[in-house]
Design a protein around this motif. Structure first.
Motif, mmCIF file in Angstrom:
data_model
loop_
_atom_site.group_PDB
_atom_site.id
_atom_site.type_symbol
_atom_site.label_atom_id
_atom_site.label_comp_id
_atom_site.label_asym_id
_atom_site.label_seq_id
_atom_site.Cartn_x
_atom_site.Cartn_y
_atom_site.Cartn_z
ATOM 1 N N GLU A 158 7.303 27.190 -6.561
ATOM 2 C CA GLU A 158 7.057 27.988 -7.329
ATOM 3 C C GLU A 158 6.706 27.519 -9.079
ATOM 4 O O GLU A 158 6.069 28.022 -9.889
ATOM 5 C CB GLU A 158 8.310 28.695 -7.639
ATOM 6 C CG GLU A 158 8.409 30.072 -6.589
ATOM 7 C CD GLU A 158 9.533 30.873 -6.889
ATOM 8 O OE1 GLU A 158 9.831 31.289 -8.177
ATOM 9 O OE2 GLU A 158 9.901 31.239 -5.934
ATOM 10 N N LEU A 159 7.387 26.366 -9.373
ATOM 11 C CA LEU A 159 7.082 25.677 -10.542
ATOM 12 C C LEU A 159 5.777 24.952 -10.599
ATOM 13 O O LEU A 159 5.155 25.006 -11.791
ATOM 14 C CB LEU A 159 8.159 24.572 -10.802
ATOM 15 C CG LEU A 159 9.569 24.981 -11.149
ATOM 16 C CD1 LEU A 159 10.486 23.962 -11.166
ATOM 17 C CD2 LEU A 159 9.522 25.883 -12.201
ATOM 18 N N ARG A 160 5.259 24.647 -9.588
ATOM 19 C CA ARG A 160 3.929 24.078 -9.411
ATOM 20 C C ARG A 160 3.664 23.075 -10.732
ATOM 21 O O ARG A 160 4.438 22.126 -11.056
ATOM 22 C CB ARG A 160 2.767 25.079 -9.459
ATOM 23 C CG ARG A 160 2.776 25.804 -8.110
ATOM 24 C CD ARG A 160 1.686 26.606 -8.091
ATOM 25 N NE ARG A 160 1.977 27.451 -7.155
ATOM 26 C CZ ARG A 160 2.316 28.879 -7.125
ATOM 27 N NH1 ARG A 160 2.404 29.287 -8.165
ATOM 28 N NH2 ARG A 160 2.313 29.705 -6.002
ATOM 29 N N GLY A 161 2.873 23.288 -11.671
ATOM 30 C CA GLY A 161 2.318 22.618 -12.880
ATOM 31 C C GLY A 161 3.627 22.389 -13.827
ATOM 32 O O GLY A 161 3.536 21.422 -14.688
ATOM 33 N N SER A 162 4.394 23.370 -13.823
ATOM 34 C CA SER A 162 5.381 23.453 -14.704
ATOM 35 C C SER A 162 6.668 22.347 -14.673
ATOM 36 O O SER A 162 7.497 22.220 -15.593
ATOM 37 C CB SER A 162 5.945 24.747 -14.785
ATOM 38 O OG SER A 162 5.053 25.852 -15.148
ATOM 39 N N LEU A 163 6.681 21.836 -13.620
ATOM 40 C CA LEU A 163 7.819 20.845 -13.198
ATOM 41 C C LEU A 163 7.642 19.451 -13.897
ATOM 42 O O LEU A 163 6.211 18.902 -13.992
ATOM 43 C CB LEU A 163 7.943 20.613 -11.719
ATOM 44 C CG LEU A 163 9.255 19.753 -11.215
ATOM 45 C CD1 LEU A 163 10.364 20.408 -11.506
ATOM 46 C CD2 LEU A 163 8.913 19.427 -9.792
#
Length: 84
Positions: free
Chosen positions: A32-37
């Motif tokens: 769910e976080l994909r590139g935000s992690l």
């Protein structure tokens, strides 16, 4: 030492189920976080607070998943010390 409060059947099921649930929770959160992690303390400016999916159920699903994995490992290895 062993885990005295868990019976043999519960011991056989609780550990692997907790480990699978923990791994699934971590996987879902990372997906769910994909590139935000990010490993950094300050989030990137292009990210937003996640309030849906697994984040709707648990505020910190990665930490919760790690706790479940560790609990399951303690049960699977029959170690009361690892549960503490």
């Amino acid at each position: 030492g062993g885990v005295p409060f868990l019976g043999a059947t519960l011991n056989l099921l609780a550990g692997p189920v907790a480990m699978a649930a923990g791994a699934g929770l971590i996987g879902a959160a990372v997906y769910e976080l994909r590139g935000s992690l990010s490993p950094w303390v300050v989030p990137a400016t292009s990210t937003s607070l996640k309030t849906n999916g697994v984040f709707e159920l648990v505020r910190h699903p990665i930490y919760t998943g790690l706790l479940l994995l560790c609990f399951g490992l303690g049960v699977v290895t029959n170690s009361a010390g690892r549960l503490i």
